[in-house]
Design an enzyme around this catalytic site. Structure first.
Site, short mmCIF file in Angstrom:
data_model
loop_
_atom_site.label_atom_id
_atom_site.label_comp_id
_atom_site.label_asym_id
_atom_site.label_seq_id
_atom_site.Cartn_x
_atom_site.Cartn_y
_atom_site.Cartn_z
N GLY A 171 0.85 -1.20 0.00
CA GLY A 171 0.00 0.00 0.00
C GLY A 171 0.88 1.24 0.00
O GLY A 171 2.03 1.22 -0.42
N GLY A 172 0.32 2.32 0.52
CA GLY A 172 1.06 3.58 0.54
C GLY A 172 2.34 3.50 1.35
O GLY A 172 3.23 4.34 1.19
N GLY A 406 25.55 11.37 -28.97
CA GLY A 406 24.96 11.97 -27.77
C GLY A 406 25.46 11.30 -26.50
O GLY A 406 25.64 11.94 -25.46
N ALA A 407 25.71 9.99 -26.62
CA ALA A 407 26.18 9.25 -25.44
C ALA A 407 27.55 9.77 -24.99
O ALA A 407 27.88 9.77 -23.80
CB ALA A 407 26.24 7.77 -25.73
C1 HXC Z 1 -3.69 -3.95 12.41
C2 HXC Z 1 -2.62 -5.86 11.69
C3 HXC Z 1 -2.45 -5.30 10.42
C4 HXC Z 1 -2.92 -3.99 10.18
C5 HXC Z 1 -1.57 -7.26 10.42
N1 HXC Z 1 -2.09 -7.07 11.65
N2 HXC Z 1 -1.79 -6.19 9.65
N3 HXC Z 1 -3.23 -5.17 12.68
N4 HXC Z 1 -3.53 -3.34 11.20
N5 HXC Z 1 -2.76 -3.40 9.00
C6 HXC Z 1 -2.04 -7.99 12.78
C7 HXC Z 1 -2.90 -9.22 12.57
O1 HXC Z 1 -4.22 -8.95 12.99
C8 HXC Z 1 -2.21 -10.22 13.47
O2 HXC Z 1 -2.57 -9.95 14.80
C9 HXC Z 1 -0.76 -9.84 13.34
O3 HXC Z 1 -0.74 -8.50 12.88
C10 HXC Z 1 -0.01 -10.69 12.35
O4 HXC Z 1 -0.74 -10.74 11.16
P1 HXC Z 1 -1.06 -12.12 10.41
O5 HXC Z 1 -2.09 -11.83 9.39
O6 HXC Z 1 -1.32 -13.19 11.40
O7 HXC Z 1 0.34 -12.40 9.74
P2 HXC Z 1 0.64 -13.05 8.33
O8 HXC Z 1 -0.18 -14.27 8.11
O9 HXC Z 1 2.11 -13.19 8.27
O10 HXC Z 1 0.16 -11.98 7.24
C11 HXC Z 1 0.81 -10.72 7.16
C12 HXC Z 1 0.01 -9.77 6.25
C13 HXC Z 1 -1.45 -9.69 6.72
C14 HXC Z 1 0.08 -10.28 4.82
C15 HXC Z 1 0.71 -8.43 6.31
O11 HXC Z 1 -1.44 -9.44 8.10
C16 HXC Z 1 -2.22 -8.62 6.04
O12 HXC Z 1 -2.66 -8.81 4.90
N6 HXC Z 1 -2.44 -7.54 6.73
C17 HXC Z 1 -3.21 -6.43 6.22
C18 HXC Z 1 -2.43 -5.69 5.20
C19 HXC Z 1 -3.15 -4.47 4.74
O13 HXC Z 1 -4.07 -4.58 3.90
N7 HXC Z 1 -2.80 -3.34 5.32
C20 HXC Z 1 -3.35 -2.09 4.97
C21 HXC Z 1 -2.67 -1.65 3.70
S1 HXC Z 1 -3.22 -0.10 3.21
P3 HXC Z 1 -2.55 -11.09 15.91
O14 HXC Z 1 -3.09 -10.42 17.12
O15 HXC Z 1 -3.42 -12.18 15.39
O16 HXC Z 1 -1.13 -11.50 16.05
C22 HXC Z 1 -2.10 0.87 3.90
C23 HXC Z 1 -2.31 2.31 3.61
C24 HXC Z 1 -1.11 3.09 3.94
O17 HXC Z 1 -1.24 0.47 4.56
C25 HXC Z 1 -1.27 4.42 3.31
C26 HXC Z 1 -0.10 5.28 3.51
C27 HXC Z 1 -0.24 6.52 2.70
#
Ligand code: HXC
Length: 519
Positions: A171-172, A406-407
């Site tokens: 993501g971002g 040019g290079a």
């Molecule tokens: C809160 C999160 C989290 C998040 C993971 N966790 N991502 N908590 N916010 N974004 C937590 C899970 O609930 C879990 O908690 C622990 O972290 C580990 O995650 P798992 O899913 O068990 O790990 P894994 O299987 O290794 O998968 C990792 C992952 C997945 C692929 C990163 O967690 C995931 O898809 N997360 C969401 C990613 C996402 O869509 N993020 C937002 C992107 S948009 P527990 O308590 O069970 O241990 C963004 C915008 C930014 O980031 C913009 C900036 C400009």
């Protein structure tokens, strides 16, 4: 509470904080071949030098019952320490705490060390391993990212910024590393993309794996987003230590001068024979680099991306020097869009941080064709020209063989403020190669000859005439565009002497808000 109990309380609190998300999550991290945030910092920094800050910071979120789960440190370990005795500021996202996801307070912690690094003029190293924005926090997390982005932008060109990607970065969130000077990714355990495979499938129908979309291989070889790909975290952290050794602490300083046992006037006879007699045969420019560098050491940047140009750091007489070199071994060293972008970025990085640039030229020209034109070779080539022409650091150029059209101008020629421009006797500095030139100049005369044998004879004679006139460095030297024609075996000491005399070089650009490099 007695003083003793207070002390014990502190120690207990520290132990809790150090456990991050707890034993189980640490085990999971280890089982995936990943270290914890603190383990990573330990490998990165000089032993015992890490001073942790904000260990007791906790998030303030009350959505989704988050007030019931608070972990001291809140998903990132921050502080400062040293690498080879030189101060660096560090943050390492802790995946064991809410998946290293970015909360408002976590962003505050990162911004605090970034601000301190700017105040003292020290590099910032960020270790990324995060699920992205903390979902429960919503918009404050997005604001937190933007606070970090702004600091990345302001720190650009002031202190070196290095990003290690040791896990998810999606993501971002990818944009903080993208705003820094170097990105390093681990094979198999890291990925970076703006949108993940599931969204890609929904939006475009494309079926693609995480690795194929944004793994280390992809970014180190196809997109060029990653400057370095490493097998594991240990290798990555040691590489960062090495990289830092070539850089100054900030833009007001110079990179450290290292002692070397490699004699400055070491002669390398093998260089006299490295360029083949046949100008169409390749050779490996890295052999030249290894031969002239102190102790044969060269830290290549972007090794697997746009291999027709080689960039990286070495030391010459102990001085840190950035090298840009065409690679005859790959696509004949031609300049294309990717090679131009890669080298332009590197030249800018060197200039921003007062690192002299050595350019080794063997370039047949820009890659012709619609593919390159449609991809914007004009703009990308202009980037490289711009970067060289704007750079005020000492610049030494050695033309080994071809330097056409040019290079020739782009590759740090005299008129783009090259300080010392040397050439080997094998250099060919001309508007274009002999065959192409004769086709343009003689096409009408050639067409008039009907006998094929005579035609070939005529062309061959004209090509020889052209080569005698231009396929050498002496025409350029007669105009002073080349300062001297040097024996290849003497390249090391000629180049080192040149850089030594340039140590006091003073050159600045006209005052302006900023330039408008063709992006
Ligand atoms: C809160 C999160 C989290 C998040 C993971 N966790 N991502 N908590 N916010 N974004 C937590 C899970 O609930 C879990 O908690 C622990 O972290 C580990 O995650 P798992 O899913 O068990 O790990 P894994 O299987 O290794 O998968 C990792 C992952 C997945 C692929 C990163 O967690 C995931 O898809 N997360 C969401 C990613 C996402 O869509 N993020 C937002 C992107 S948009 P527990 O308590 O069970 O241990 C963004 C915008 C930014 O980031 C913009 C900036 C400009």
């Amino acid at each position: 509470m007695s003083t003793r109990d207070k002390l014990k309380d502190l120690i207990d609190r520290r132990s809790v904080a150090r456990l991050g998300g707890g034993e189980k999550r640490i085990e999971k991290q280890h089982s995936q071949g990943k270290m914890t945030a603190r383990e990573r910092i330990e490998v990165l920094l000089d032993e015992g030098s890490f001073e942790e800050l904000d260990m007791f910071v906790m998030h303030r979120c009350v959505n989704f019952k988050m007030e019931q789960s608070k972990i001291p440190g809140d998903g990132v370990v921050t502080g400062h320490g040293t690498i080879d005795g030189r101060v660096v500021y560090v943050y390492a996202q802790d995946f064991t705490v809410f998946g290293g996801s970015l909360s408002e307070t976590m962003a505050d912690k990162i911004c605090k060390v970034m601000d301190m690094a700017m105040k003292v003029g020290a590099p910032i190293i960020g270790i990324n391993d995060s699920g992205g924005a903390r979902i429960q926090e919503g918009v404050t997390s997005l604001g937190g990212y933007a606070e970090i982005f702004e600091r990345n932008i302001l720190a650009s060109g002031v202190v070196p910024q290095i990003s290690a990607i040791f896990g998810p970065c999606a993501g971002g969130a990818v944009y903080s590393p993208a705003l820094t000077d170097f990105i390093l990714m681990t094979e198999d355990s890291s990925y970076m993309f703006v949108t993940g495979p599931k969204v890609v499938k929904t939006v475009t129908g494309e079926d693609i794996s995480v690795a194929d979309l944004g793994g280390a291989d992809v970014h180190a070889s196809k997109s060029g987003v990653a400057h370095f790909k490493v097998e594991d975290e240990d290798e990555g952290l040691l590489l960062i230590r090495k990289l830092v050794s070539y850089l100054p602490q900030n833009n007001m300083e110079e990179a450290p001068l290292m002692e070397t046992n490699d004699s400055i006037d070491r002669i390398a006879d093998e260089l006299n024979d490295i360029v083949p007699d046949n100008p169409n045969l390749p050779y490996n420019i890295k052999d030249v680099i290894f031969t002239i560098a102190d102790e044969g050491e060269f830290l290549e940047v972007h090794r697997n991306y746009a291999k027709n140009i080689v960039v990286g750091y070495c030391r010459l007489g102990g001085m840190s020097v950035g090298i840009v070199a065409n690679q005859p071994n790959y696509l004949a060293g031609v300049l294309d869009c990717d090679a131009s972008r890669k080298a332009a970025r590197f030249v800018q990085m060197c200039d921003a941080f007062n690192i002299p640039i050595l350019t080794l030229v063997d370039v047949p020209g820009f890659l012709p064709g619609s593919g390159q034109e449609y991809a914007g070779i004009i703009i990308h080539g202009a980037k490289l020209m711009f970067a060289y022409g704007e750079a005020t650091v000492p610049k030494v150029t050695v033309t080994l063989r071809k330097s056409y059209g040019g290079a020739h101008d782009v590759m740090s020629c005299k008129q783009l403020r090259g300080d010392f421009n040397y050439a080997w006797p094998s250099a060919e500095i001309a508007v274009m190669g002999a065959k192409g030139a004769i086709e343009v100049l003689e096409s009408k005369n050639i067409a008039k000859i009907s006998n094929e044998e005579k035609k070939a004879e005529y062309i061959s004679k004209r090509v020889t005439d052209y080569e005698e006139a231009f396929a050498n460095p002496y025409q350029a030297a007669s105009y002073g565009y080349i300062d001297d024609v040097i024996e290849p075996r003497n390249t090391r000491f000629r180049v080192i002497r040149a850089f030594q005399t340039l140590q006091t070089k003073k050159l600045s650009n006209p005052p302006k808000k900023h330039s408008n490099i063709p992006l």
